[in-house]
Design a protein around this motif. Structure first.
Motif, PDB file in Angstrom:
ATOM      1  N   LEU A  85       0.892  -1.270  -0.141  1.00  0.00           N
ATOM      2  CA  LEU A  85      -0.120  -0.156  -0.170  1.00  0.00           C
ATOM      3  C   LEU A  85       0.794   1.373  -0.001  1.00  0.00           C
ATOM      4  O   LEU A  85       1.958   1.227   0.388  1.00  0.00           O
ATOM      5  N   PRO A  86       0.294   2.358  -0.345  1.00  0.00           N
ATOM      6  CA  PRO A  86       1.138   3.497  -0.503  1.00  0.00           C
ATOM      7  C   PRO A  86       1.492   3.817   0.665  1.00  0.00           C
ATOM      8  O   PRO A  86       0.691   4.084   1.699  1.00  0.00           O
ATOM      9  N   GLY A  87       2.740   4.170   1.150  1.00  0.00           N
ATOM     10  CA  GLY A  87       3.526   4.707   2.449  1.00  0.00           C
ATOM     11  C   GLY A  87       3.649   3.620   3.426  1.00  0.00           C
ATOM     12  O   GLY A  87       3.708   3.924   4.624  1.00  0.00           O
ATOM     13  N   GLU A  88       2.997   2.172   2.965  1.00  0.00           N
ATOM     14  CA  GLU A  88       3.349   1.208   3.872  1.00  0.00           C
ATOM     15  C   GLU A  88       4.764   0.960   4.529  1.00  0.00           C
ATOM     16  O   GLU A  88       5.790   0.748   3.640  1.00  0.00           O
ATOM     17  N   PRO A  89       5.139   0.917   5.759  1.00  0.00           N
ATOM     18  CA  PRO A  89       6.272   0.544   6.303  1.00  0.00           C
ATOM     19  C   PRO A  89       6.766  -0.743   5.808  1.00  0.00           C
ATOM     20  O   PRO A  89       6.049  -1.755   5.721  1.00  0.00           O
ATOM     21  N   PHE A  90       8.276  -0.970   5.587  1.00  0.00           N
ATOM     22  CA  PHE A  90       8.963  -2.157   5.074  1.00  0.00           C
ATOM     23  C   PHE A  90       8.710  -3.138   5.991  1.00  0.00           C
ATOM     24  O   PHE A  90       8.443  -4.296   5.843  1.00  0.00           O
ATOM     25  N   THR A  91       8.522  -2.877   7.394  1.00  0.00           N
ATOM     26  CA  THR A  91       8.464  -3.943   8.623  1.00  0.00           C
ATOM     27  C   THR A  91       6.976  -4.487   8.271  1.00  0.00           C
ATOM     28  O   THR A  91       6.820  -5.795   8.586  1.00  0.00           O
ATOM     29  N   GLN A  92       6.032  -3.815   8.014  1.00  0.00           N
ATOM     30  CA  GLN A  92       4.638  -4.351   7.862  1.00  0.00           C
ATOM     31  C   GLN A  92       4.692  -5.258   6.465  1.00  0.00           C
ATOM     32  O   GLN A  92       3.939  -6.297   6.557  1.00  0.00           O
ATOM     33  N   VAL A  93       5.154  -4.788   5.411  1.00  0.00           N
ATOM     34  CA  VAL A  93       5.394  -5.768   4.263  1.00  0.00           C
ATOM     35  C   VAL A  93       6.003  -7.169   4.803  1.00  0.00           C
ATOM     36  O   VAL A  93       5.628  -8.074   4.199  1.00  0.00           O
ATOM     37  N   THR A  94       7.246  -6.949   5.306  1.00  0.00           N
ATOM     38  CA  THR A  94       7.808  -7.980   5.935  1.00  0.00           C
ATOM     39  C   THR A  94       6.971  -9.112   6.658  1.00  0.00           C
ATOM     40  O   THR A  94       6.845 -10.568   6.558  1.00  0.00           O
ATOM     41  N   ARG A  95       6.134  -8.303   7.536  1.00  0.00           N
ATOM     42  CA  ARG A  95       5.571  -9.262   8.599  1.00  0.00           C
ATOM     43  C   ARG A  95       4.233 -10.028   7.579  1.00  0.00           C
ATOM     44  O   ARG A  95       4.093 -10.966   7.741  1.00  0.00           O
ATOM     45  N   ARG A  96       3.934  -9.221   6.900  1.00  0.00           N
ATOM     46  CA  ARG A  96       3.007  -9.891   5.886  1.00  0.00           C
ATOM     47  C   ARG A  96       3.442 -11.216   5.114  1.00  0.00           C
ATOM     48  O   ARG A  96       2.805 -12.242   5.096  1.00  0.00           O
ATOM     49  N   PHE A 146      16.167 -10.626   6.001  1.00  0.00           N
ATOM     50  CA  PHE A 146      15.580  -9.900   4.868  1.00  0.00           C
ATOM     51  C   PHE A 146      15.704  -8.365   5.092  1.00  0.00           C
ATOM     52  O   PHE A 146      16.027  -7.700   4.403  1.00  0.00           O
ATOM     53  N   HIS A 147      15.261  -8.158   6.531  1.00  0.00           N
ATOM     54  CA  HIS A 147      15.363  -6.751   6.865  1.00  0.00           C
ATOM     55  C   HIS A 147      16.781  -6.240   6.927  1.00  0.00           C
ATOM     56  O   HIS A 147      17.010  -5.237   6.477  1.00  0.00           O
ATOM     57  N   LEU A 148      17.650  -7.205   7.338  1.00  0.00           N
ATOM     58  CA  LEU A 148      19.150  -6.766   7.528  1.00  0.00           C
ATOM     59  C   LEU A 148      19.777  -6.415   5.947  1.00  0.00           C
ATOM     60  O   LEU A 148      20.388  -5.510   5.909  1.00  0.00           O
ATOM     61  N   LEU A 149      19.216  -7.477   4.968  1.00  0.00           N
ATOM     62  CA  LEU A 149      19.792  -7.069   3.614  1.00  0.00           C
ATOM     63  C   LEU A 149      18.997  -5.639   3.199  1.00  0.00           C
ATOM     64  O   LEU A 149      19.917  -5.112   2.503  1.00  0.00           O
ATOM     65  N   VAL A 165       5.844 -12.900   6.281  1.00  0.00           N
ATOM     66  CA  VAL A 165       5.943 -14.048   7.027  1.00  0.00           C
ATOM     67  C   VAL A 165       4.615 -14.662   7.399  1.00  0.00           C
ATOM     68  O   VAL A 165       4.309 -16.104   7.414  1.00  0.00           O
ATOM     69  N   ASN A 166       3.452 -14.022   7.543  1.00  0.00           N
ATOM     70  CA  ASN A 166       2.104 -14.622   7.803  1.00  0.00           C
ATOM     71  C   ASN A 166       1.500 -15.245   6.799  1.00  0.00           C
ATOM     72  O   ASN A 166       0.856 -16.348   6.960  1.00  0.00           O
ATOM     73  N   GLU A 167       2.019 -15.066   5.432  1.00  0.00           N
ATOM     74  CA  GLU A 167       1.541 -15.568   4.463  1.00  0.00           C
ATOM     75  C   GLU A 167       2.303 -17.129   4.118  1.00  0.00           C
ATOM     76  O   GLU A 167       2.296 -17.604   3.182  1.00  0.00           O
ATOM     77  N   HIS A 168       3.413 -17.103   5.147  1.00  0.00           N
ATOM     78  CA  HIS A 168       4.435 -18.478   4.688  1.00  0.00           C
ATOM     79  C   HIS A 168       5.339 -18.292   3.600  1.00  0.00           C
ATOM     80  O   HIS A 168       5.538 -19.394   3.144  1.00  0.00           O
ATOM     81  N   GLN A 169       5.641 -17.054   3.272  1.00  0.00           N
ATOM     82  CA  GLN A 169       6.445 -16.963   2.215  1.00  0.00           C
ATOM     83  C   GLN A 169       7.914 -16.586   2.669  1.00  0.00           C
ATOM     84  O   GLN A 169       8.936 -16.673   1.578  1.00  0.00           O
ATOM     85  N   LEU A 170       8.157 -16.149   3.778  1.00  0.00           N
ATOM     86  CA  LEU A 170       9.377 -15.599   4.587  1.00  0.00           C
ATOM     87  C   LEU A 170       9.572 -16.300   5.877  1.00  0.00           C
ATOM     88  O   LEU A 170       8.904 -16.286   6.667  1.00  0.00           O
TER      89      LEU A 170
END
Length: 344
Positions: free
Chosen positions: A46-57, A70-73, A59-64
């Motif tokens: 989404l517009p303006g969505e934080p990177f941490t929130q994208v990462t969390r999603r 990933f955040h360190l990279l 994880v929740n969808e079992h993709q990461l």
């Protein structure tokens, strides 16, 4: 104060070097291991969505599995504040680095496809193939596959296995290699986000269930291209349904004709079939197209009018009548006489 012996310092240094080496191997493995997106997964940023929130999603969808790496990279690359909004289709094996490249580049690797109001699934499938974004036959197969439809978790399921009506008219930006399943997922998700709530909240006010309201909206979409007329067309059909009068809608008949050549005849209107609303009472079994918001709203918010008929004036607008006698006069004025003049 006793100083550490040189031997202990050397051993400690070796241990630290080994630990750093092992940590480096682990980090390298995590940062180069591909994510396995099978079946395809669509990530919405989404517009303006934080990177941490994208990462969390992810994880929740079992993709990461390990978001920390990933955040360190992303931190090392300076990408945490550079990701772009959009729909990202993950298909097959995708490395974290490649995923970050896509998120930062935004729509650079994406194609735009527009679904205008009034297209049926078959027409959308043809458009997908024309733009090189998928195979029309596979798109249609998935749109009629009960298992795939069930995986989309529709807010109200269709009575027949079909996504007709559930593809929201919009311009979509999608990865060129996304595939048919990802495309349909994005298009249906837009319907769930923008249209489903309206139908679920308002359909009962016109004594309909949400799916029937969707069917009616699709008919309204095909009957007029003038937004101001849609509530009036809706009123006509609601009034006819209440009075147990057949809808008599040409677009429903056309939808049921295989390989329609553009010439609707009296034979077509008299031929029985599930979509022939000149023969059958009530609504057809499924929607006949993808309605836009104006038609969706009109279906559940009809005008307060007693009209039972309408006829095209030949200029894109319609004449509405309360009774059959007035309707016949309008047909004579706007249809029969102009046709006679053209023949003359």
């Amino acid at each position: 104060m006793r100083l550490a012996r040189p031997g202990y310092v050397a051993i400690l240094g070796v241990v630290l070097l080994l630990a750093a080496f092992q940590l480096g191997i682990l980090a390298y493995g995590e940062l180069t291991t591909a994510l396995q997106a099978d079946p395809p997964f669509v990530l919405e940023v989404l517009p303006g969505e934080p990177f941490t929130q994208v990462t969390r999603r992810l994880v929740n969808e079992h993709q990461l599995r390990h978001p920390g790496w990933f955040h360190l990279l992303a931190v090392l690359r300076g990408d945490t504040g550079r990701i772009q909004a959009g729909d990202y289709a993950l298909t097959g094996k995708v490395t974290p680095s490649a995923l970050l490249d896509d998120l930062v580049s935004g729509k650079g690797a994406f194609a735009a496809i527009t679904v205008p109001e009034g297209l049926a699934v078959q027409e959308i499938a043809a458009r997908v193939e024309e733009q090189g974004l998928g195979n029309a036959a596979e798109f249609l197969r998935l749109a009629r596959d009960p298992a795939f439809i069930a995986s989309l978790k529709l807010p109200f399921p269709p009575r027949a296995p079909s996504l007709e009506g559930y593809i929201f008219p919009e311009t979509y930006f999608i990865h060129r290699a996304a595939g048919e399943a990802a495309l349909l997922t994005v298009m249906v998700r837009e319907f769930k986000k923008r249209a489903a709530a309206l139908l679920m909240e308002r359909a009962s006010s016109v004594r309909m269930n949400p799916y029937d309201a969707l069917i009616l909206a699709s008919i309204i979409e095909k009957e007029t291209g003038v937004d101001a007329e849609r509530p009036l067309v809706s009123a006509v059909f609601h009034n006819r349904l209440k009075a147990r009068i057949r809808l008599g809608s040409d677009p429903t008949v056309i939808y049921g004709i295989a390989q329609f050549n553009g010439n609707l005849t009296r034979v077509h209107l008299k031929t029985p079939g599930p979509y022939n609303t000149y023969v059958n009472f009530g609504l057809p079994p499924t929607p006949i197209t993808s309605p836009g918001m104006a038609s969706l709203r009109a279906a559940v918010e009809p005008a307060k009018a007693d009209y039972l008929y309408f006829v095209s004036k030949g200029n894109g607008t319609h004449y509405f009548s309360n009774d059959y006698s007035a309707h016949e006069k309008a047909v004579d004025r706007y249809q029969r006489r102009p046709q006679q003049r053209r023949r003359t």
